[in-house]
Write a protein that holds these residues in place. Structure first.
Motif, PDB file in Angstrom:
ATOM      1  N   PHE A 129      43.674 -16.639   0.007  1.00  0.00           N
ATOM      2  CA  PHE A 129      44.072 -17.734  -1.536  1.00  0.00           C
ATOM      3  C   PHE A 129      44.155 -16.746  -2.757  1.00  0.00           C
ATOM      4  O   PHE A 129      45.341 -16.924  -3.886  1.00  0.00           O
ATOM      5  N   MET A 130      42.756 -15.363  -2.311  1.00  0.00           N
ATOM      6  CA  MET A 130      43.820 -14.385  -3.716  1.00  0.00           C
ATOM      7  C   MET A 130      44.902 -14.206  -3.523  1.00  0.00           C
ATOM      8  O   MET A 130      45.616 -13.931  -4.622  1.00  0.00           O
ATOM      9  N   GLU A 131      45.654 -14.133  -2.788  1.00  0.00           N
ATOM     10  CA  GLU A 131      46.543 -12.943  -2.048  1.00  0.00           C
ATOM     11  C   GLU A 131      47.786 -14.123  -3.374  1.00  0.00           C
ATOM     12  O   GLU A 131      48.859 -13.764  -4.176  1.00  0.00           O
ATOM     13  N   ALA A 132      47.804 -15.916  -3.238  1.00  0.00           N
ATOM     14  CA  ALA A 132      48.436 -16.438  -3.966  1.00  0.00           C
ATOM     15  C   ALA A 132      47.885 -16.688  -6.037  1.00  0.00           C
ATOM     16  O   ALA A 132      49.127 -16.630  -5.905  1.00  0.00           O
ATOM     17  N   VAL A 133      46.702 -16.662  -6.031  1.00  0.00           N
ATOM     18  CA  VAL A 133      46.629 -16.290  -7.344  1.00  0.00           C
ATOM     19  C   VAL A 133      47.250 -15.161  -8.039  1.00  0.00           C
ATOM     20  O   VAL A 133      47.648 -15.121  -8.820  1.00  0.00           O
ATOM     21  N   MET A 134      47.283 -13.705  -7.103  1.00  0.00           N
ATOM     22  CA  MET A 134      47.939 -12.638  -7.462  1.00  0.00           C
ATOM     23  C   MET A 134      49.877 -13.215  -8.114  1.00  0.00           C
ATOM     24  O   MET A 134      50.452 -12.984  -9.047  1.00  0.00           O
TER      25      MET A 134
ATOM     26  N   TYR B 166      50.627 -15.916  -9.181  1.00  0.00           N
ATOM     27  CA  TYR B 166      51.075 -15.897 -10.871  1.00  0.00           C
ATOM     28  C   TYR B 166      50.574 -15.085 -11.781  1.00  0.00           C
ATOM     29  O   TYR B 166      51.252 -14.960 -12.514  1.00  0.00           O
ATOM     30  N   TYR B 167      49.771 -14.381 -12.026  1.00  0.00           N
ATOM     31  CA  TYR B 167      49.399 -13.055 -12.229  1.00  0.00           C
ATOM     32  C   TYR B 167      50.702 -12.975 -12.141  1.00  0.00           C
ATOM     33  O   TYR B 167      51.668 -12.234 -13.452  1.00  0.00           O
ATOM     34  N   GLN B 168      52.129 -12.069 -11.200  1.00  0.00           N
ATOM     35  CA  GLN B 168      52.741 -11.488 -11.244  1.00  0.00           C
ATOM     36  C   GLN B 168      54.474 -11.911 -12.292  1.00  0.00           C
ATOM     37  O   GLN B 168      54.566 -11.428 -13.085  1.00  0.00           O
ATOM     38  N   GLN B 169      54.010 -13.228 -12.246  1.00  0.00           N
ATOM     39  CA  GLN B 169      54.796 -14.328 -12.866  1.00  0.00           C
ATOM     40  C   GLN B 169      54.661 -14.405 -14.352  1.00  0.00           C
ATOM     41  O   GLN B 169      55.476 -14.093 -14.917  1.00  0.00           O
ATOM     42  N   MET B 170      53.806 -13.944 -14.702  1.00  0.00           N
ATOM     43  CA  MET B 170      52.427 -14.177 -16.432  1.00  0.00           C
ATOM     44  C   MET B 170      53.150 -12.823 -16.522  1.00  0.00           C
ATOM     45  O   MET B 170      53.119 -12.900 -17.814  1.00  0.00           O
ATOM     46  N   GLY B 171      53.604 -11.652 -15.387  1.00  0.00           N
ATOM     47  CA  GLY B 171      53.410 -10.789 -16.604  1.00  0.00           C
ATOM     48  C   GLY B 171      52.013  -9.501 -16.571  1.00  0.00           C
ATOM     49  O   GLY B 171      51.972  -9.036 -17.393  1.00  0.00           O
ATOM     50  N   ASP B 172      50.513 -10.551 -15.594  1.00  0.00           N
ATOM     51  CA  ASP B 172      49.228  -9.704 -16.161  1.00  0.00           C
ATOM     52  C   ASP B 172      49.323  -8.851 -14.813  1.00  0.00           C
ATOM     53  O   ASP B 172      48.799  -9.433 -13.732  1.00  0.00           O
ATOM     54  N   TYR B 173      49.751  -7.714 -14.712  1.00  0.00           N
ATOM     55  CA  TYR B 173      50.247  -7.048 -14.051  1.00  0.00           C
ATOM     56  C   TYR B 173      48.517  -6.279 -13.903  1.00  0.00           C
ATOM     57  O   TYR B 173      48.059  -5.466 -12.624  1.00  0.00           O
ATOM     58  N   GLU B 174      47.136  -6.425 -14.433  1.00  0.00           N
ATOM     59  CA  GLU B 174      46.195  -5.320 -14.974  1.00  0.00           C
ATOM     60  C   GLU B 174      45.371  -6.359 -13.801  1.00  0.00           C
ATOM     61  O   GLU B 174      44.803  -5.893 -12.977  1.00  0.00           O
ATOM     62  N   ASN B 175      44.987  -7.714 -13.955  1.00  0.00           N
ATOM     63  CA  ASN B 175      44.485  -8.490 -13.224  1.00  0.00           C
ATOM     64  C   ASN B 175      45.177  -8.929 -11.351  1.00  0.00           C
ATOM     65  O   ASN B 175      45.086  -8.729 -10.541  1.00  0.00           O
ATOM     66  N   ALA B 176      46.666  -8.355 -11.905  1.00  0.00           N
ATOM     67  CA  ALA B 176      47.185  -8.441 -10.059  1.00  0.00           C
ATOM     68  C   ALA B 176      46.873  -8.132  -9.362  1.00  0.00           C
ATOM     69  O   ALA B 176      46.427  -7.246  -8.183  1.00  0.00           O
ATOM     70  N   LEU B 177      46.868  -5.948 -10.151  1.00  0.00           N
ATOM     71  CA  LEU B 177      46.799  -5.033  -9.668  1.00  0.00           C
ATOM     72  C   LEU B 177      44.565  -5.052  -8.991  1.00  0.00           C
ATOM     73  O   LEU B 177      44.593  -4.591  -7.475  1.00  0.00           O
ATOM     74  N   SER B 178      44.190  -5.671  -9.791  1.00  0.00           N
ATOM     75  CA  SER B 178      42.572  -5.420  -9.335  1.00  0.00           C
ATOM     76  C   SER B 178      42.313  -7.114  -8.166  1.00  0.00           C
ATOM     77  O   SER B 178      41.371  -6.188  -7.017  1.00  0.00           O
ATOM     78  N   LEU B 179      43.183  -8.008  -8.060  1.00  0.00           N
ATOM     79  CA  LEU B 179      43.075  -8.270  -6.448  1.00  0.00           C
ATOM     80  C   LEU B 179      43.647  -7.912  -5.644  1.00  0.00           C
ATOM     81  O   LEU B 179      43.167  -7.329  -4.515  1.00  0.00           O
ATOM     82  N   VAL B 180      44.804  -6.887  -5.519  1.00  0.00           N
ATOM     83  CA  VAL B 180      45.342  -6.476  -4.773  1.00  0.00           C
ATOM     84  C   VAL B 180      44.599  -5.065  -4.220  1.00  0.00           C
ATOM     85  O   VAL B 180      43.876  -5.358  -2.699  1.00  0.00           O
ATOM     86  N   ASN B 181      43.283  -4.737  -4.634  1.00  0.00           N
ATOM     87  CA  ASN B 181      43.144  -3.602  -4.838  1.00  0.00           C
ATOM     88  C   ASN B 181      41.419  -3.991  -3.986  1.00  0.00           C
ATOM     89  O   ASN B 181      41.324  -3.787  -3.393  1.00  0.00           O
ATOM     90  N   TYR B 182      41.087  -5.131  -4.301  1.00  0.00           N
ATOM     91  CA  TYR B 182      40.356  -6.061  -3.948  1.00  0.00           C
ATOM     92  C   TYR B 182      40.037  -6.754  -2.005  1.00  0.00           C
ATOM     93  O   TYR B 182      39.197  -6.336  -1.403  1.00  0.00           O
ATOM     94  N   VAL B 183      41.586  -7.426  -2.124  1.00  0.00           N
ATOM     95  CA  VAL B 183      41.815  -7.844  -0.602  1.00  0.00           C
ATOM     96  C   VAL B 183      42.009  -6.616   0.049  1.00  0.00           C
ATOM     97  O   VAL B 183      41.687  -6.116   1.345  1.00  0.00           O
ATOM     98  N   LEU B 184      42.688  -5.231  -0.694  1.00  0.00           N
ATOM     99  CA  LEU B 184      42.619  -4.069   0.357  1.00  0.00           C
ATOM    100  C   LEU B 184      41.544  -3.298   0.420  1.00  0.00           C
ATOM    101  O   LEU B 184      41.873  -2.854   2.423  1.00  0.00           O
ATOM    102  N   ALA B 185      40.422  -3.415  -0.056  1.00  0.00           N
ATOM    103  CA  ALA B 185      39.544  -2.666   0.346  1.00  0.00           C
ATOM    104  C   ALA B 185      38.615  -3.887   2.046  1.00  0.00           C
ATOM    105  O   ALA B 185      37.993  -2.802   2.402  1.00  0.00           O
TER     106      ALA B 185
END
Length: 539
Positions: free
Chosen positions: A215-220, A222-241
């Motif tokens: 589900f978090m990947e799906a939200v990523m 949204y962030y990418q399409q809007m250009g909110d790269y900081e929030n997208a990166l934060s989610l990526v780091n959480y999921v990979l951790a």
């Protein structure tokens, strides 16, 4: 994780209910009361279903416990247990007939059928919100956010301007709100709600399960399409951790880090979303919001000229408590003029009759009224002679102003719902307004607003050009003239109903026309409208 899946199922069920109905409720608190009553009935229905299945479950659990006890006993010596003829008989008997009986009780359980049939009946007879209500509520929340500069996290926690009013929103609530704002292309408000949703989800016990990470990947995205790269990166780091084996996210992380480092500004957030000349981006609209927040007030000098005074009634032995709010144009508030008994009666009479409030069509040529997004409330009109309490409202305005109330329009009683508001407008008609043949009473010379309820937060009457904010004090009347002595429009009287932040706002509007007022408020010999002309096209 079962809880997560069940929440999704419930959400789908609710959307089906929304799609199947067609009333409007969000625009008044009176409408929301119907929805509250609906939920009370549905809660009782669900409780009946739970009670029935609980009894069924308890009976089955009793059988399971008895068989398990026998198995525990048999476990001490399976061979000894099975060589006992009674035990052998019981085992064969259970598998031959008891388990068929268990299956039959599950198959024959009518609890589910009864519940679904009851719900089908309720959908036909009770009030349910529509898709328009759902969208209208989402827009209302963002309107409150923007007008009063509220933090999404505080709002989600049930806090309004530092005061705890309600229960907190779940991560699902925040996500659905963000998702709808995204669909409405309101990306600036989408981001904080998706961010709040993800923060709440991460705190859940099932946050590290695969379905949550998916589900978090799906939200990523949204962030990418809007250009909110900081929030997208934060989610990526959480999921990979949590799950480093999601190797496809490594490339995404590298790309996001590169975009952030290079300061790339692209995506829906950075595109021009509002058309040039959009009123909501104008200086006037920002001024209106500042007045609603109490940031902009009349000058100290102008305030020193104001006074509170008592005025003897022209029509009775009463004494009016007057507070001058502004000198030119003159705005006055009369306190404690309507009793609690009369306010309750007026609300009671209006409730069954209120419909979505209308405004005059923009061209003003057809003299037609329509519903508009910039005015969200419900109202009803009445003749003053219909009830003693309504006659009192007419008498009070006549008492205060001396105006001939035979030229007054019908009394309008209105109720504002979630974030209910009315954007800046003039009550009087513009020069190009076409009057119908039977509408010979002229323009609206004056306005009176009665506040019929206390509003806990927000909901004030804002005059952006004065700049003045009138608090909606229960039982009071605010009065002003819309026209200069010359009969020209006073553009300084543009006003608005600020969004209701907390509470139920009930008002009664009194509009008086020009006809037969010349003896009471004589026209000036010369035009005196120059002072207000700069506000005609104010942007």
């Amino acid at each position: 994780m079962k809880y997560f899946v069940n929440c999704c199922k419930i959400f789908i069920f609710v959307l089906q209910l929304i799609a199947a109905t067609s009333a409007e409720f969000y625009s008044s608190t009176a409408g929301l009361e119907q929805l509250y009553k609906t939920e009370v009935i549905l809660l009782d229905e669900l409780q009946v279903y739970v009670n029935e299945i609980t009894q069924h479950v308890q009976a089955l659990q009793s059988e399971i416990d008895a068989i398990r006890m026998e198995h525990l006993s048999a476990g001490e010596g399976i061979e000894s247990y099975l060589t006992n003829p009674v035990n052998a008989f019981r085992l064969i008997k259970r598998l031959h007939s008891d388990w068929e009986t268990f299956e039959g009780t599950v198959e024959g359980d009518t609890s589910r059928t009864n519940y679904l049939e009851a719900m089908a009946g309720h959908r036909q007879n009770l009030s349910f919100p529509t898709q328009d209500d759902f969208v209208g509520t989402a827009i209302a929340l963002t309107r409150l956010q923007k007008t009063y500069q509220l933090d999404a996290a505080e709002l989600a926690s049930g806090m309004l301007n530092g005061v705890k009013y309600g229960t907190a929103m779940s991560w699902q609530d925040c996500f659905v709100l963000g998702q709808h704002l995204y669909a409405l292309r309101d990306y600036n408000h989408t981001v904080p709600w998706l961010e709040q949703s993800m923060q709440l989800l991460i705190r859940q016990s099932y946050a590290e399960e695969s379905a949550s990470l998916d589900f978090m990947e799906a939200v990523m995205s949204y962030y990418q399409q809007m250009g909110d790269y900081e929030n997208a990166l934060s989610l990526v780091n959480y999921v990979l951790a949590v799950q480093p084996e999601r190797l496809h996210l490594m490339e995404m992380r590298s790309e996001l880090e590169h975009l952030i480092t290079d300061g790339v500004k692209q995506g829906l957030l950075h595109e021009t979303l509002r058309a040039p000349g959009d009123y909501h981006s104008s200086h006037e609209f920002r001024l209106y919001e500042q007045v609603c927040r109490g940031e902009t007030r009349p000058s100290a000098k102008s305030q020193r000229e104001l006074r509170c005074r008592l005025q003897r009634s022209r029509l009775s032995y009463e004494v009016l408590e007057l507070e001058e709010l502004h000198q030119d144009p003159f705005v006055v508030q009369v306190h404690n003029i309507v009793s609690q008994k009369d306010m309750n009666l007026l609300q009671k009479i209006a409730r069954p009759n209120i419909q979505r409030s209308q405004v005059y069509a923009q061209d003003h040529n057809a003299n037609e009224t329509v519903a508009a997004a910039y005015r969200t409330s419900k109202g009803a009109t009445f003749e003053y002679f219909e009830h003693r309490s309504m006659e009192l409202l007419s008498r009070h305005v006549a008492d205060l102003s001396g105006l001939d109330m035979n030229s007054a329009e019908l009394l309008q009683i209105a109720n504002y719902g979630i974030g209910g508001h009315y954007e800046p407008h003039w009550d009087c008609f513009p020069d190009h307004h076409v009057y119908l043949p039977d509408d010979r009473d002229g323009n609206r010379i004056a306005t009176g607003i009665y506040y019929l309820s206390e509003v806990e937060a927000g909901g004030g009457t804002a005059f952006p050009f004065l700049p003045l904010l009138v608090t909606p004090e229960r039982g009071s009347l605010v009065f002003w003239y819309n026209l200069h002595r010359s009969g020209d429009q006073d553009y300084r009287t543009k006003h608005a109903a600020c969004p209701v932040l907390q509470g139920s706002k009930w008002i009664a509007n009194v509009w008086i026309r020009q006809s037969n007022q010349d003896q009471i408020r004589p026209c000036g010999l010369q035009r005196d409208n120059e002072v207000s002309l700069p506000f005609k096209e104010f942007q």
